[in-house]
Design an enzyme around this catalytic site. Structure first.
Site, PDB file in Angstrom:
ATOM      1  N   ASP A 252       0.854  -1.181   0.000  1.00  0.00           N
ATOM      2  CA  ASP A 252       0.000   0.000   0.000  1.00  0.00           C
ATOM      3  C   ASP A 252       0.898   1.242   0.000  1.00  0.00           C
ATOM      4  O   ASP A 252       2.067   1.171   0.392  1.00  0.00           O
ATOM      5  CB  ASP A 252      -0.877  -0.042   1.253  1.00  0.00           C
ATOM      6  CG  ASP A 252      -1.678   1.212   1.453  1.00  0.00           C
ATOM      7  OD1 ASP A 252      -2.347   1.645   0.506  1.00  0.00           O
ATOM      8  OD2 ASP A 252      -1.628   1.765   2.569  1.00  0.00           O
TER       9      ASP A 252
ATOM     10  N   ASP B 186      -0.322   5.058   0.824  1.00  0.00           N
ATOM     11  CA  ASP B 186      -0.606   6.077   1.826  1.00  0.00           C
ATOM     12  C   ASP B 186      -0.495   5.522   3.247  1.00  0.00           C
ATOM     13  O   ASP B 186      -1.084   4.481   3.563  1.00  0.00           O
ATOM     14  CB  ASP B 186      -2.008   6.639   1.605  1.00  0.00           C
ATOM     15  CG  ASP B 186      -2.130   7.376   0.282  1.00  0.00           C
ATOM     16  OD1 ASP B 186      -2.127   8.612   0.300  1.00  0.00           O
ATOM     17  OD2 ASP B 186      -2.199   6.698  -0.764  1.00  0.00           O
TER      18      ASP B 186
END
Length: 317
Positions: free
Chosen positions: A94, A96
């Site tokens: 991922d 963020d």
């Protein structure tokens, strides 16, 4: 069956001691597991392995919880897994609040005075309190009118790479692994971040711009969310001829959960409580090099990180 407990702390604050490793070994023994060898340092005072044998299926999270409890409030992460196959050949990460320290959409919102409002929606979506897809549409609509120059300014001035990220990606690639940045955020960010860190590929949502080059308030459908992240994991496994056990996934939000649960090792990185509870393992204190130690890499095997990340991000624009 041989398992391994990896204990790791923040390398910026090395607090792991031999006494802690002895207490951890005793906690493992109390779970009807037999430590096989003395603890093995992967990096002095930062990370160590404890291999142990068990005659039956062992609850890896339960053992990790017992080891953490034996260490009191020490800032030590514990990852327990089967020793066989711990070094992975595919990483899905991922972006963020995982590979970078910010939520990109919140930083865009700050440029128009809407950060508090949008960040509250982001937080609820990442906790799993509301569905990701409609939450994303709502937030993107509030950004209507922002131009590309603003996005580039946010990347250059507001975005910081999470410590250990470059070492994680570049070390795994140097040992033959494939690495993919997969985000529920936007490709205008992942294209820059993936290049700066060194990922092989990236996937994210596409923002729509109007004829004047400003955000239209819309995002290309279908939205890359929880199910799409899982589909990406399965796609890259098939593409590279890998089994699920050969994969590593890392993330912090509810939209990462399906991907984390399906990977051979799914790691919640400084994650929301629901995510941390469901993932195979959790990192609350260490940086992203903890994922290298979890795979049995020693510190001297790391491909060194480079400095000057702000300049490198600007160079990618």
């Amino acid at each position: 069956m041989t398992h391994v407990a990896t204990l790791v702390c923040d390398p910026a604050m090395p607090v792991l001691t031999g006494a802690m490793l002895r207490r951890a070994s005793e906690a493992i023994t109390a779970q009807s597991c037999a430590p096989r060898d003395p603890p093995y340092w992967l990096a002095q005072d930062v990370a160590a392995d404890i291999f142990f044998e068990t005659g039956s299926a062992v609850g890896t999270k339960a053992v990790a919880d017992e080891v953490r409890a034996s260490l009191g409030n020490a800032a030590i992460d514990v990852i327990v897994q089967k020793a066989e196959g711990r070094r992975k050949r595919l990483l899905l990460a991922d972006m963020d609040s995982t590979m970078i320290g910010q939520e990109c959409i919140d930083e865009l919102a700050a440029e128009i005075g809407k950060k508090a409002h949008i960040a509250a929606i982001t937080e609820r979506a990442m906790r799993g309190d509301i569905a990701f897809e409609p939450a994303l549409r709502e937030r993107v609509a509030l950004l209507k009118g922002l131009d590309r120059a603003t996005i580039h300014r946010v990347i250059a001035r507001k975005i910081s790479l999470t410590p250990g990220g470059r070492a994680l990606v570049r070390t795994m690639r140097a040992h033959g692994a494939q690495t993919v940045l997969v985000s529920g955020g936007f490709s205008v960010f992942t294209s820059v971040i993936a290049a700066a860190i060194g990922f092989d590929e990236h996937r994210a949502n596409e923002l729509l711009f109007d004829e004047e080059g400003k955000l239209s308030g819309l995002v290309v459908e279908p939205i890359l969310g929880k199910s799409a992240k899982l589909a990406a994991l399965e796609h890259f496994q098939e593409k590279h001829g890998l089994t699920a056990t050969e994969t590593l996934a890392v993330g912090d939000g509810a939209n990462d959960l399906a991907m984390l649960e399906a990977a051979g090792l799914g790691v919640a990185f400084r994650a929301k409580p629901r995510v941390a509870a469901a993932a195979h393992a959790r990192i609350d204190h260490g940086d992203l090099t903890a994922l290298l130690y979890a795979q049995g890499y020693k510190r001297e095997e790391f491909v060194a990180e480079q400095t000057g990340q702000a300049e490198e991000l600007r160079a990618e624009l």
